[in-house]
Design an enzyme around this catalytic site. Structure first.
Site, mmCIF file in Angstrom:
data_model
loop_
_atom_site.group_PDB
_atom_site.id
_atom_site.type_symbol
_atom_site.label_atom_id
_atom_site.label_comp_id
_atom_site.label_asym_id
_atom_site.label_seq_id
_atom_site.Cartn_x
_atom_site.Cartn_y
_atom_site.Cartn_z
ATOM 1 N N GLU A 133 12.027 -3.471 -3.690
ATOM 2 C CA GLU A 133 10.695 -3.395 -4.316
ATOM 3 C C GLU A 133 10.543 -2.113 -5.124
ATOM 4 O OE1 GLU A 133 6.123 -2.516 -3.128
ATOM 5 O OE2 GLU A 133 7.164 -3.859 -1.738
ATOM 6 N N THR A 155 4.468 -1.435 -1.142
ATOM 7 C CA THR A 155 3.404 -2.173 -0.445
ATOM 8 C C THR A 155 3.632 -2.303 1.059
ATOM 9 O OG1 THR A 155 4.501 -4.293 -0.854
ATOM 10 C CG2 THR A 155 2.886 -3.571 -2.490
ATOM 11 N N SER A 190 7.615 -11.472 6.988
ATOM 12 C CA SER A 190 8.598 -12.429 6.464
ATOM 13 C C SER A 190 9.253 -13.243 7.583
ATOM 14 C CB SER A 190 9.663 -11.698 5.644
ATOM 15 O OG SER A 190 10.164 -10.582 6.341
ATOM 16 N N CYS A 235 -0.180 -3.379 1.358
ATOM 17 C CA CYS A 235 -0.639 -4.762 1.352
ATOM 18 C C CYS A 235 -1.549 -5.026 2.556
ATOM 19 C CB CYS A 235 0.611 -5.637 1.339
ATOM 20 S SG CYS A 235 0.597 -7.057 2.365
#
Length: 306
Positions: free
Chosen positions: A127, A164, A266, A194
């Site tokens: 990321e 995030t 995830s 996030c």
């Protein structure tokens, strides 16, 4: 009596749900193979399942045959990757999490208005590599308060953005040093952390008020799962990352009558249920859910699959 405190929210967030659904729909519509640049999300179980139905994961868009579908993973990519996809005639489908896209937009905006952009995050995380690629000459990765102490903006005004999937506490200590050194920093109106990362961390802190051991289900490669382990330890509990597929070592549970259980953003819920069944076999058959927030976020699918 041995019991399990089960964190809520846990497992998939809206960005992960969306990314996986994109790959599944493309496979349904076009048939295999569908190429995905980088792991769609950082979970080995998810990646293996999608490989089983025809997804092919590659580390570079150069590994995708000319003209084929190329899905960009939830973690985001640098503009140079998109340009290369276009040059090679790939049919790009964007599964980048909208919250990551927001950070990319901030990076461009701050860099283009003359700021040096301090990107708080792990330099080797995919990321961060993607975000930094937006304006490599104007973005510097700051991994720690020590990095913040050494930063030299060379007279430029400073703006701060972050990966995030970090913990708010990590970001706060690093940003605190930058504020102390440089005063007024340009920062986004809303935190880059996030909402799902934050909710899962808040739930772990609550588990740690009673649980002396917290099991976090996730893959080694998952930044947000690794942060959950750190947050649990900082909150005073023992904590360990488990993959949800290997058998639990009963020794791990020795001396712990209350165990906390959560899963990274995830990690699929089916792995949580598998670990709950295993804990029940080991005598942890009383389960109490600890809820800190309700999540009803949904992200729109891209037009290619909507």
């Amino acid at each position: 009596m041995s019991r399990v405190l089960l964190a809520a929210p846990r497992s998939f967030c809206a960005g992960v749900d969306r990314a996986i659904e994109i790959v599944e729909r493309l496979l349904e519509t076009h048939g295999p193979p569908v190429y995905v640049r980088h792991e769609i999300v950082h979970n080995d179980h998810v990646v293996r399942r999608l490989e089983g139905i025809g997804a092919v994961f590659v580390e570079s868009e150069d590994d995708v045959p000319v003209g084929a579908i190329c899905v960009l993973s939830a973690h985001g990519v640098a503009p140079v990757v998109r340009e290369n996809c276009e040059r090679r005639g790939l049919r790009v489908v964007d599964a980048v999490c909208p919250l990551v896209s927001k950070v990319h937009a901030e990076a461009r905006r701050y860099a283009d208005s003359g700021h040096l952009v301090a990107l708080v995050g792990h330099a080797d995380h995919v990321e961060v590599i993607g975000t930094r690629g937006e304006r490599p000459e104007s973005i510097v990765v700051v991994e720690s308060p020590e990095d913040a102490e050494r930063l030299d903006p060379d007279g430029k005004p400073l703006a701060v953005i972050s990966q995030t999937t970090l913990s708010l506490d990590d970001v706060a200590s690093t940003v605190g040093v930058l504020e102390q050194r440089f005063g007024g920093l340009r920062r986004p109106g809303a935190d880059d952390i996030c909402y799902a990362t934050q909710n899962r961390q808040d739930a772990v802190k609550q588990l740690a008020e009673e649980a002396t051991l917290i099991l976090v289900i996730g893959s080694e490669t998952s930044s947000n799962a690794q942060r959950l382990v750190e947050v649990a330890r900082l909150a005073g509990a023992e904590a360990t990352l488990v993959d949800g597929e290997s058998r639990l070592d009963p020794e791990l549970l020795a001396g712990h009558s209350t165990v906390g259980l959560t899963a990274g953003a995830s990690t699929p819920e089916e792995l949580v249920q598998a670990v709950l069944r295993e804990l029940a076999e080991l005598g942890y058959d009383e389960v109490e859910e600890v809820t800190v927030a309700r999540e009803d976020v949904r992200f729109r699918l891209p037009r290619e699959v909507a």
